[in-house]
Design a protein around this motif. Structure first.
Motif, PDB file in Angstrom:
ATOM      1  N   GLY A  43       5.429  -7.708  -7.069  1.00  0.00           N
ATOM      2  CA  GLY A  43       4.154  -7.680  -7.035  1.00  0.00           C
ATOM      3  C   GLY A  43       3.740  -8.871  -8.075  1.00  0.00           C
ATOM      4  O   GLY A  43       4.619  -9.927  -7.885  1.00  0.00           O
ATOM      5  N   VAL A  44       2.867  -9.016  -9.001  1.00  0.00           N
ATOM      6  CA  VAL A  44       2.591  -9.802  -9.766  1.00  0.00           C
ATOM      7  C   VAL A  44       3.621  -9.669 -11.031  1.00  0.00           C
ATOM      8  O   VAL A  44       3.652 -10.558 -12.030  1.00  0.00           O
ATOM      9  CB  VAL A  44       1.294  -9.960 -10.360  1.00  0.00           C
ATOM     10  N   GLY A  45       4.462  -8.648 -11.106  1.00  0.00           N
ATOM     11  CA  GLY A  45       5.278  -8.372 -12.583  1.00  0.00           C
ATOM     12  C   GLY A  45       6.567  -8.881 -12.120  1.00  0.00           C
ATOM     13  O   GLY A  45       6.974  -9.591 -11.250  1.00  0.00           O
ATOM     14  N   ARG A  46       7.620  -8.648 -13.144  1.00  0.00           N
ATOM     15  CA  ARG A  46       8.982  -9.112 -12.998  1.00  0.00           C
ATOM     16  C   ARG A  46       9.878  -7.874 -12.178  1.00  0.00           C
ATOM     17  O   ARG A  46       9.472  -7.001 -12.263  1.00  0.00           O
ATOM     18  CB  ARG A  46       9.551  -9.247 -14.439  1.00  0.00           C
ATOM     19  N   GLY A  47      10.510  -8.477 -11.446  1.00  0.00           N
ATOM     20  CA  GLY A  47      11.584  -7.900 -10.492  1.00  0.00           C
ATOM     21  C   GLY A  47      12.631  -7.334 -11.542  1.00  0.00           C
ATOM     22  O   GLY A  47      12.572  -7.321 -12.553  1.00  0.00           O
TER      23      GLY A  47
ATOM     24  N   HIS B  44       9.388  -0.016  -9.215  1.00  0.00           N
ATOM     25  CA  HIS B  44       9.057   0.678 -10.346  1.00  0.00           C
ATOM     26  C   HIS B  44       7.640   0.701 -10.861  1.00  0.00           C
ATOM     27  O   HIS B  44       7.111   1.760 -11.385  1.00  0.00           O
ATOM     28  CB  HIS B  44       9.857   0.240 -11.437  1.00  0.00           C
ATOM     29  N   GLU B  45       6.889  -0.355 -10.553  1.00  0.00           N
ATOM     30  CA  GLU B  45       5.543  -0.635 -11.258  1.00  0.00           C
ATOM     31  C   GLU B  45       4.555  -1.006 -10.146  1.00  0.00           C
ATOM     32  O   GLU B  45       3.453  -0.689 -10.415  1.00  0.00           O
ATOM     33  CB  GLU B  45       5.903  -1.750 -12.399  1.00  0.00           C
ATOM     34  N   HIS B  46       4.878  -1.731  -9.324  1.00  0.00           N
ATOM     35  CA  HIS B  46       3.883  -2.557  -8.455  1.00  0.00           C
ATOM     36  C   HIS B  46       3.766  -2.089  -6.724  1.00  0.00           C
ATOM     37  O   HIS B  46       4.870  -2.177  -6.526  1.00  0.00           O
ATOM     38  CB  HIS B  46       3.693  -4.024  -8.602  1.00  0.00           C
ATOM     39  N   GLU B  47       2.516  -2.292  -6.200  1.00  0.00           N
ATOM     40  CA  GLU B  47       2.662  -2.180  -4.845  1.00  0.00           C
ATOM     41  C   GLU B  47       1.779  -3.383  -4.390  1.00  0.00           C
ATOM     42  O   GLU B  47       0.877  -3.800  -5.527  1.00  0.00           O
ATOM     43  CB  GLU B  47       1.658  -0.999  -4.296  1.00  0.00           C
ATOM     44  N   GLU B  48       2.081  -4.017  -3.326  1.00  0.00           N
ATOM     45  CA  GLU B  48       1.343  -5.280  -3.072  1.00  0.00           C
ATOM     46  C   GLU B  48       1.023  -5.358  -1.600  1.00  0.00           C
ATOM     47  O   GLU B  48       1.395  -4.946  -0.601  1.00  0.00           O
ATOM     48  CB  GLU B  48       1.918  -6.358  -3.500  1.00  0.00           C
ATOM     49  N   VAL B  49      -0.169  -6.158  -1.393  1.00  0.00           N
ATOM     50  CA  VAL B  49      -0.632  -6.531  -0.045  1.00  0.00           C
ATOM     51  C   VAL B  49      -0.561  -8.046  -0.104  1.00  0.00           C
ATOM     52  O   VAL B  49      -1.053  -8.748  -0.909  1.00  0.00           O
ATOM     53  CB  VAL B  49      -2.138  -6.191   0.130  1.00  0.00           C
ATOM     54  N   ASP B  50       0.054  -8.471   0.825  1.00  0.00           N
ATOM     55  CA  ASP B  50       0.263 -10.005   1.219  1.00  0.00           C
ATOM     56  C   ASP B  50      -0.243 -10.508   2.465  1.00  0.00           C
ATOM     57  O   ASP B  50      -0.309  -9.546   3.478  1.00  0.00           O
ATOM     58  CB  ASP B  50       1.998 -10.175   1.145  1.00  0.00           C
TER      59      ASP B  50
ATOM     60  N   ASP C 296       1.486 -15.535  -4.268  1.00  0.00           N
ATOM     61  CA  ASP C 296       0.966 -14.469  -5.001  1.00  0.00           C
ATOM     62  C   ASP C 296       0.489 -13.279  -3.888  1.00  0.00           C
ATOM     63  O   ASP C 296       0.009 -13.606  -2.888  1.00  0.00           O
ATOM     64  CB  ASP C 296      -0.171 -14.824  -5.829  1.00  0.00           C
ATOM     65  N   PRO C 297       0.516 -11.926  -4.071  1.00  0.00           N
ATOM     66  CA  PRO C 297      -0.298 -11.123  -3.486  1.00  0.00           C
ATOM     67  C   PRO C 297      -1.648 -11.315  -3.371  1.00  0.00           C
ATOM     68  O   PRO C 297      -2.213 -11.631  -4.390  1.00  0.00           O
ATOM     69  CB  PRO C 297       0.409  -9.847  -3.839  1.00  0.00           C
ATOM     70  N   VAL C 298      -2.314 -10.757  -2.172  1.00  0.00           N
ATOM     71  CA  VAL C 298      -3.685 -10.926  -2.133  1.00  0.00           C
ATOM     72  C   VAL C 298      -4.269  -9.509  -3.049  1.00  0.00           C
ATOM     73  O   VAL C 298      -5.360  -9.712  -3.570  1.00  0.00           O
ATOM     74  CB  VAL C 298      -4.201 -10.711  -0.704  1.00  0.00           C
ATOM     75  N   TRP C 299      -3.547  -8.692  -3.106  1.00  0.00           N
ATOM     76  CA  TRP C 299      -3.908  -7.378  -4.087  1.00  0.00           C
ATOM     77  C   TRP C 299      -2.665  -6.763  -4.516  1.00  0.00           C
ATOM     78  O   TRP C 299      -1.686  -6.681  -3.745  1.00  0.00           O
ATOM     79  CB  TRP C 299      -4.692  -6.299  -3.148  1.00  0.00           C
ATOM     80  N   ASP C 300      -2.549  -6.447  -5.614  1.00  0.00           N
ATOM     81  CA  ASP C 300      -1.673  -5.577  -6.578  1.00  0.00           C
ATOM     82  C   ASP C 300      -2.145  -4.582  -7.434  1.00  0.00           C
ATOM     83  O   ASP C 300      -3.131  -4.787  -7.880  1.00  0.00           O
ATOM     84  CB  ASP C 300      -0.832  -6.683  -7.337  1.00  0.00           C
ATOM     85  N   TYR C 301      -1.365  -3.440  -7.112  1.00  0.00           N
ATOM     86  CA  TYR C 301      -1.916  -2.296  -7.908  1.00  0.00           C
ATOM     87  C   TYR C 301      -0.556  -1.529  -8.566  1.00  0.00           C
ATOM     88  O   TYR C 301       0.414  -1.684  -8.086  1.00  0.00           O
ATOM     89  CB  TYR C 301      -2.753  -1.206  -7.028  1.00  0.00           C
ATOM     90  N   ASP C 302      -0.840  -1.091  -9.637  1.00  0.00           N
ATOM     91  CA  ASP C 302      -0.062  -0.306 -10.505  1.00  0.00           C
ATOM     92  C   ASP C 302       0.362   1.117 -10.025  1.00  0.00           C
ATOM     93  O   ASP C 302      -0.605   1.469  -9.114  1.00  0.00           O
ATOM     94  CB  ASP C 302      -0.018  -0.806 -11.839  1.00  0.00           C
ATOM     95  N   HIS C 303       1.331   1.859 -10.653  1.00  0.00           N
ATOM     96  CA  HIS C 303       1.861   3.149 -10.241  1.00  0.00           C
ATOM     97  C   HIS C 303       0.765   4.160 -10.948  1.00  0.00           C
ATOM     98  O   HIS C 303       0.978   5.255 -10.557  1.00  0.00           O
ATOM     99  CB  HIS C 303       3.095   3.296 -10.170  1.00  0.00           C
ATOM    100  N   ALA C 304      -0.172   3.755 -11.672  1.00  0.00           N
ATOM    101  CA  ALA C 304      -1.310   4.374 -12.057  1.00  0.00           C
ATOM    102  C   ALA C 304      -2.403   4.666 -10.969  1.00  0.00           C
ATOM    103  O   ALA C 304      -3.235   5.847 -11.064  1.00  0.00           O
ATOM    104  CB  ALA C 304      -2.289   4.095 -13.391  1.00  0.00           C
ATOM    105  N   GLN C 305      -2.440   3.816  -9.792  1.00  0.00           N
ATOM    106  CA  GLN C 305      -3.407   4.015  -8.648  1.00  0.00           C
ATOM    107  C   GLN C 305      -2.586   4.315  -7.435  1.00  0.00           C
ATOM    108  O   GLN C 305      -3.443   4.791  -6.679  1.00  0.00           O
ATOM    109  CB  GLN C 305      -3.876   2.423  -8.628  1.00  0.00           C
TER     110      GLN C 305
END
Length: 421
Positions: free
Chosen positions: A308-312, A287-293, A325-334
């Motif tokens: 990602g860093v948010g709640r599932g 719903h909200e986050h993409e992540e790089v691990d 934690d992910p190395v990079w997390d971006y939200d769905h605005a990005q």
């Protein structure tokens, strides 16, 4: 994205809606001072049918092997006048709905000697949809094609009517085969029950197995998905002999000892950094986050307690549960669907040395992340460097380390080049 192939159109509309609402894609991420263009890697006339990966055989720099979701692997020469030939055609054995199909392909490290290849694909088994890991061998009479009759299944996991199959096959520097697995169908009982478990079925994880069955390797624990006698489990896998997980007791004889890391949703593309040995992964969110691990031995990446860093979609995790934690997390605005890439170690782009290149399938943005070990990155460490629609995979050109980018929607493989001024 939730379903990488089937929902591309709706995701593109959603991205447009976000933009019109004033949520700028890429906000907080810098645009590089020296951005790049992309050009066809094999000439403008060379197209592929829904490509999802490009790989190279060990020691062979004269041919690239392009994996098509529809079931074929196309060998194409890397010369100025590229020639194409079908290396493998698995179409008759595939299930081809949604994000299913031929998803990943790998050559054995000793391919020149044993002519073995490995495939991860969606099929049907006992009337149900399933993901299958199989070994094949090149024909003894025609070294230019794979012999379909040589198939040896290693794993056949029923997945439910829909959902995420993953995945990525690759051999690590340790010689073992790694496979990333999606979390299956959230509406199906077994995939749902397997989340945040190491003693159920093969979902939401990275596997590490010994396809050569070395003497020290262990037999896998019995499970309906396992084809006995086809692979071994490295004895140093993290869950071998485990008696607890997330604070609850587990029976060692029921543990999926093939697991290397868990708690993933749809890990789309893995790659080892040859300089550091770190295993990088793009894990697609909901719903909200993409992540790089960075995938660690025995790591738990949180899904579905976390996204990602948010709640599932699940409640609170058990007390004391540790997530990485992910190395990079971006939200769905990005962006809406991360595509994992690789750390650049090539010759022609010294300004990219040591940076992790990755992208987003929906908006096509290609980013370069400057790592600081395995610490979470800050926004100033990530910059947009190019754009490729429908980006589904990255690869290194073995001749010089140049980035190759696979576009599912543009039906091609592209090369990164400096932008002309």
């Amino acid at each position: 994205m939730r379903n990488r192939f089937a929902f591309l159109h709706s995701a593109t509309l959603l991205a447009a809606a976000l933009l019109s609402a004033g949520l700028r894609a890429g906000s907080g991420i810098a645009v590089a001072a020296k951005p790049y263009d992309v050009v066809p890697a094999f000439g403008r006339g060379v197209k592929f049918d829904q490509p999802v990966q490009v790989v190279f055989a060990p020691g062979d720099v004269d041919r690239a092997f392009v994996v098509e979701r529809t079931g074929r692997v196309i060998a194409v020469t890397t010369s100025e006048n590229p020639k194409r030939e079908v290396f493998l055609d698995l179409a008759s054995r595939l299930n081809l709905r949604a994000n299913e199909g031929l998803l990943s392909f790998a050559f054995h490290p000793r391919y020149a000697e044993n002519r073995l290849v490995y495939l991860w694909f969606s099929t049907r088994a006992k009337g149900a949809r399933a993901g299958r890991l199989s070994r094949f061998q090149v024909s003894a009479t025609n070294p230019s094609i794979v012999d379909l009759a040589s198939e040896t299944p290693l794993l056949t996991q029923a997945t439910g009517p829909q959902g995420h199959d993953g995945g990525q096959l690759l051999f690590g520097p340790d010689g073992y085969l790694y496979l990333s697995l999606g979390d299956g169908d959230e509406h199906h009982s077994e995939p749902a029950a397997s989340r945040q478990r190491i003693d159920r079925s093969f979902f939401g994880a990275v596997l590490r197995i010994d396809v050569d069955r070395k003497p020290e390797s262990l037999a896998p624990n019995p499970h309906p998905a396992v084809h006995p006698g086809t692979y071994g489990v490295p004895p140093d896998n993290p869950f071998v002999g485990a008696t607890t997980f997330n604070g609850a007791a587990v029976a060692p004889a029921r543990v999926r000892t093939e697991f290397w890391a868990v708690g993933l949703r749809n890990p789309w593309r893995l790659d080892f950094d040859p300089a550091t040995g770190l295993l990088w992964c793009g894990d697609v969110g909901l719903h909200e986050h993409e992540e790089v691990d960075i995938i660690e031995r025995g790591g738990n990446y949180g899904w579905n307690f976390r996204e990602g860093v948010g709640r599932g979609t699940r409640g609170r995790p058990p007390a004391g549960t540790r997530f990485i934690d992910p190395v990079w997390d971006y939200d769905h605005a990005q962006g809406l669907s991360v595509t994992g890439g690789f750390v650049y170690r090539g010759k022609n782009f010294p300004e990219l040395e040591g940076k992790y290149l990755f992208g987003d399938y929906v908006n096509g943005k290609i980013w370069a992340l400057t790592p600081d070990g395995n610490k979470p990155a800050r926004p100033e460490q990530v910059e947009q460097i190019a754009k490729v629609p429908g980006i589904v995979a990255f690869a290194r050109d073995p001749r010089n380390g140049d980035p190759l980018l696979v576009s599912y929607t543009a039906d091609g493989v592209f090369r990164l080049v400096p932008k002309k001024k």
